[in-house]
Each structure stands twice: as structure tokens, then as C-alpha cells.
Design an enzyme around this catalytic site. Sequence first.
Site, PDB file in Angstrom:
ATOM      1  N   ASN A  11     -68.463 -20.621 -10.254  1.00 54.61           N
ATOM      2  CA  ASN A  11     -67.950 -20.992  -8.928  1.00 54.61           C
ATOM      3  C   ASN A  11     -68.426 -19.946  -7.920  1.00 54.61           C
ATOM      4  O   ASN A  11     -67.912 -18.824  -7.894  1.00 54.61           O
ATOM      5  CB  ASN A  11     -66.412 -21.044  -8.987  1.00 54.61           C
ATOM      6  CG  ASN A  11     -65.799 -21.310  -7.620  1.00 54.61           C
ATOM      7  OD1 ASN A  11     -66.487 -21.682  -6.677  1.00 54.61           O
ATOM      8  ND2 ASN A  11     -64.498 -21.115  -7.518  1.00 54.61           N
ATOM      9  N   TRP A  12     -69.425 -20.319  -7.131  1.00 54.74           N
ATOM     10  CA  TRP A  12     -69.995 -19.353  -6.179  1.00 54.74           C
ATOM     11  C   TRP A  12     -69.074 -19.116  -4.968  1.00 54.74           C
ATOM     12  O   TRP A  12     -69.341 -18.214  -4.174  1.00 54.74           O
ATOM     13  CB  TRP A  12     -71.357 -19.860  -5.672  1.00 54.74           C
ATOM     14  CG  TRP A  12     -72.451 -19.823  -6.700  1.00 54.74           C
ATOM     15  CD1 TRP A  12     -72.351 -19.434  -8.002  1.00 54.74           C
ATOM     16  CD2 TRP A  12     -73.820 -20.197  -6.496  1.00 54.74           C
ATOM     17  NE1 TRP A  12     -73.574 -19.543  -8.617  1.00 54.74           N
ATOM     18  CE2 TRP A  12     -74.492 -20.006  -7.727  1.00 54.74           C
ATOM     19  CE3 TRP A  12     -74.552 -20.684  -5.403  1.00 54.74           C
ATOM     20  CZ2 TRP A  12     -75.860 -20.280  -7.881  1.00 54.74           C
ATOM     21  CZ3 TRP A  12     -75.900 -20.955  -5.563  1.00 54.74           C
ATOM     22  CH2 TRP A  12     -76.544 -20.751  -6.797  1.00 54.74           C
ATOM     23  N   LYS A  13     -68.055 -19.937  -4.834  1.00 53.18           N
ATOM     24  CA  LYS A  13     -67.139 -19.818  -3.680  1.00 53.18           C
ATOM     25  C   LYS A  13     -67.956 -19.831  -2.376  1.00 53.18           C
ATOM     26  O   LYS A  13     -68.922 -20.573  -2.285  1.00 53.18           O
ATOM     27  CB  LYS A  13     -66.266 -18.579  -3.806  1.00 53.18           C
ATOM     28  CG  LYS A  13     -65.620 -18.457  -5.191  1.00 53.18           C
ATOM     29  CD  LYS A  13     -64.529 -17.449  -5.243  1.00 53.18           C
ATOM     30  CE  LYS A  13     -64.034 -17.309  -6.667  1.00 53.18           C
ATOM     31  NZ  LYS A  13     -62.820 -16.590  -6.802  1.00 53.18           N
ATOM     32  N   HIS A  99     -58.250 -25.589  -7.180  1.00 53.28           N
ATOM     33  CA  HIS A  99     -58.486 -24.147  -7.335  1.00 53.28           C
ATOM     34  C   HIS A  99     -57.403 -23.382  -6.574  1.00 53.28           C
ATOM     35  O   HIS A  99     -56.973 -23.815  -5.502  1.00 53.28           O
ATOM     36  CB  HIS A  99     -59.883 -23.781  -6.805  1.00 53.28           C
ATOM     37  CG  HIS A  99     -60.265 -22.376  -7.149  1.00 53.28           C
ATOM     38  ND1 HIS A  99     -59.828 -21.294  -6.422  1.00 53.28           N
ATOM     39  CD2 HIS A  99     -61.007 -21.868  -8.175  1.00 53.28           C
ATOM     40  CE1 HIS A  99     -60.293 -20.180  -6.984  1.00 53.28           C
ATOM     41  NE2 HIS A  99     -61.016 -20.508  -8.041  1.00 53.28           N
ATOM     42  N   GLU A 101     -57.460 -20.907  -4.729  1.00 57.26           N
ATOM     43  CA  GLU A 101     -57.787 -20.536  -3.344  1.00 57.26           C
ATOM     44  C   GLU A 101     -57.624 -21.731  -2.411  1.00 57.26           C
ATOM     45  O   GLU A 101     -57.341 -21.574  -1.228  1.00 57.26           O
ATOM     46  CB  GLU A 101     -59.204 -19.927  -3.284  1.00 57.26           C
ATOM     47  CG  GLU A 101     -59.189 -18.520  -3.865  1.00 57.26           C
ATOM     48  CD  GLU A 101     -60.530 -18.018  -4.377  1.00 57.26           C
ATOM     49  OE1 GLU A 101     -61.567 -18.636  -4.077  1.00 57.26           O
ATOM     50  OE2 GLU A 101     -60.533 -16.998  -5.094  1.00 57.26           O
ATOM     51  N   GLU A 169     -56.335 -20.855 -15.048  1.00 57.03           N
ATOM     52  CA  GLU A 169     -56.755 -19.732 -14.207  1.00 57.03           C
ATOM     53  C   GLU A 169     -55.518 -19.026 -13.639  1.00 57.03           C
ATOM     54  O   GLU A 169     -55.033 -19.399 -12.549  1.00 57.03           O
ATOM     55  CB  GLU A 169     -57.608 -20.239 -13.041  1.00 57.03           C
ATOM     56  CG  GLU A 169     -58.918 -20.855 -13.451  1.00 57.03           C
ATOM     57  CD  GLU A 169     -60.003 -20.535 -12.434  1.00 57.03           C
ATOM     58  OE1 GLU A 169     -61.010 -19.947 -12.823  1.00 57.03           O
ATOM     59  OE2 GLU A 169     -59.823 -20.849 -11.236  1.00 57.03           O
ATOM     60  N   GLY A 175     -60.465 -12.614  -9.554  1.00 61.16           N
ATOM     61  CA  GLY A 175     -61.100 -11.637  -8.668  1.00 61.16           C
ATOM     62  C   GLY A 175     -60.452 -10.274  -8.680  1.00 61.16           C
ATOM     63  O   GLY A 175     -60.715  -9.445  -7.802  1.00 61.16           O
ATOM     64  N   SER A 215     -61.523 -13.199 -13.938  1.00 57.05           N
ATOM     65  CA  SER A 215     -62.172 -11.916 -14.255  1.00 57.05           C
ATOM     66  C   SER A 215     -62.893 -11.927 -15.602  1.00 57.05           C
ATOM     67  O   SER A 215     -62.846 -10.946 -16.353  1.00 57.05           O
ATOM     68  CB  SER A 215     -61.162 -10.763 -14.181  1.00 57.05           C
ATOM     69  OG  SER A 215     -60.684 -10.649 -12.853  1.00 57.05           O
ATOM     70  N   GLY A 236     -65.997 -16.842 -11.445  1.00 56.76           N
ATOM     71  CA  GLY A 236     -66.252 -16.589 -10.030  1.00 56.76           C
ATOM     72  C   GLY A 236     -67.239 -15.454  -9.863  1.00 56.76           C
ATOM     73  O   GLY A 236     -68.453 -15.645  -9.934  1.00 56.76           O
ATOM     74  N   GLY A 237     -66.716 -14.245  -9.658  1.00 62.54           N
ATOM     75  CA  GLY A 237     -67.535 -13.068  -9.340  1.00 62.54           C
ATOM     76  C   GLY A 237     -68.772 -12.902 -10.216  1.00 62.54           C
ATOM     77  O   GLY A 237     -69.871 -12.692  -9.702  1.00 62.54           O
TER      78      GLY A 237
HETATM   79  C1  PEP Z   1     -62.395 -18.276  -9.933  1.00 58.96           C
HETATM   80  O1  PEP Z   1     -62.371 -18.104  -8.720  1.00 58.96           O
HETATM   81  O2  PEP Z   1     -62.280 -19.419 -10.409  1.00 58.96           O
HETATM   82  C2  PEP Z   1     -62.537 -17.116 -10.797  1.00 58.96           C
HETATM   83  C3  PEP Z   1     -62.269 -17.243 -12.074  1.00 58.96           C
HETATM   84  O3  PEP Z   1     -62.941 -15.950 -10.190  1.00 58.96           O
HETATM   85  P1  PEP Z   1     -63.275 -14.552 -10.923  1.00 58.96           P
HETATM   86  O4  PEP Z   1     -64.131 -14.853 -12.125  1.00 58.96           O
HETATM   87  O5  PEP Z   1     -63.994 -13.749  -9.898  1.00 58.96           O
HETATM   88  O6  PEP Z   1     -61.964 -13.951 -11.329  1.00 58.96           O
END
Ligand code: PEP
Length: 260
Positions: A11-13, A99, A101, A169, A175, A215, A236-237
Site C-alpha cells: 500500500n503506497w498510500k 483501511h 486511515e 491491521e 507505521g 510494521s 505500507g512503509g
Molecule cells: C498499512 O498502512 O496498511 C500498513 C500496514 O502500514 P505499515 O506497513 O507502514 O505499518
Amino acid sequence: MKTHTPLVVGNWKMNPATLGDARKLFLATRKAIGRKKIITQVAVAPPFPFLSEMERLSPSQRIGLSAQDVFFESIGAHTGEVSLPMLKSVGVTSVIVGHSERRAAGETDAEIYKDIQAIFKSGVTAIVCVGEQARDSHGNYFGIVEAQLRSALRDIPKSKLSQLVIAYEPVWAIGTGKHATAEDVHEMKLFIQKIVADQFGRPAIKKVRVLYGGSVKETNAQELFEDGRVDGFLIGGASLNPVEFGKIIHIADDYAKSNL
Ligand code: PEP
């Protein structure tokens, strides 16, 4: 023994900043995955304006395209929204829905329900995100995940369950650099499967993949995948670092292959 094809979604957000950077990131991701045969399904979810260019860069569909959100209506006066027919027309085959966010920005369970209904009708895969804000010592977080799931899964036809992916999640892990332990991930996976079985019958468990997100890094992926016994990751990251993302994909893939 694994019963599912693993799925790893990046997920590049709201990254990267420009189409040029998105192109570089996509090509570097493709290179990091390499040419070796993998059984893992891989997808990235770039921002909407970059989707059609990413489709052009992956003619083999070795990297699938996912969308970060969708609006349930198909067409019309809905300023700022993006529909499923639009997403399908640029090669999107899965949509992340609910999600944390988006939920933090005001998305409700009722809207998520409508989005999921539209996704199922369109034939695209729904990656439904659930997770608690925080953990407490009384296990109330199970109730939160259950309520999110029961609302999201209402009215899904049994015949379409292979289009359903659930991503656990925990919001506190997204994050933050703090991930859930593999033991906690496994416990939550079993809990999610219990709800799925309760609603659709036990055979449904074989159709619905359960991912973990929060994470995930190359340093914890092995343990989370093997001992958490998930069917893949939502990342994500680390998906913005193509080398690391590639390593996570191969960790999942090597383990899945050794358990065929
Ligand atoms: C996400 O936003 O779905 C996510 C899992 O982010 P991260 O891997 O950065 O925690």
C-alpha cells in the site's frame, strides 16, 4: 500446511510525490521480485493518478494492481470519488477497503458495507481491513474486530467468497515500527476464521485469505508468516523500499513453496 496461495500487497498510500517517481518505484519493485518463478500473488496499490501508467508497465501482470479505496456508486455526480468501472478499466483487480486511515478520516462501517457490496458485484477482490486501535488486558479488542467484520461481511454471497481477503491491521502497529507478535497474529487469525466459519460454514475458511499488516519488515516477516500462519501481508512503509519489499515477498514465497 498452507492451504492458500500467499498474497503480498504493498500500500503506497499517498506516495511517491510524482508520476516519474512512481514509475521508478514500480520498475525497482519489479526488478527486486526478479524473474524466479513465484507462487505468491503480488500487488501494489499506488495513488489513483498513477494506476494506468503502472498497468502499462506490468503487461505480464506479475505485479497486480490494487486500489486504496473506492466509492460504491458506478457513475454520476460524486465529485472527487472513483468508481469500480473506472478502476477495472485501468487494470485494478483488488481494492483495499476500510483501511484504518480511511476510517480515521470519517469512513463508517455503513459506507464500508456499501463499498464491499459494490466490489463483490464487480468481480474484483476485496481486501477488507479490520483492527483495534489499542490492546487492553481484557481482550476487548476481539469484540472490536468482530463488530467490524460482522458489519463488513453481511450479505456476501457464499459463492463469491474467493473474492474476499481479510487484513488484520492493528492500528497501533501501522507505521509505528511496533508489530503484533506472531502469537497474537495467529490467535487473531483463528478468531477471524471462527467468525468466517460461523457466518458462511467451515469450508469458507479454505476460500478466505487472512493477511497481517502493521510494521512488517524484512526482519520480522519470516516469524510473522511462519508462526503467525497468515496467508500474506499488507505492507505500507516497507513497500516504498523495493529491495525490502522484494525480500519480504521471497520470504513468504520460499516458506509457502516448502509447505506445498
Ligand atoms: C498499512 O498502512 O496498511 C500498513 C500496514 O502500514 P505499515 O506497513 O507502514 O505499518
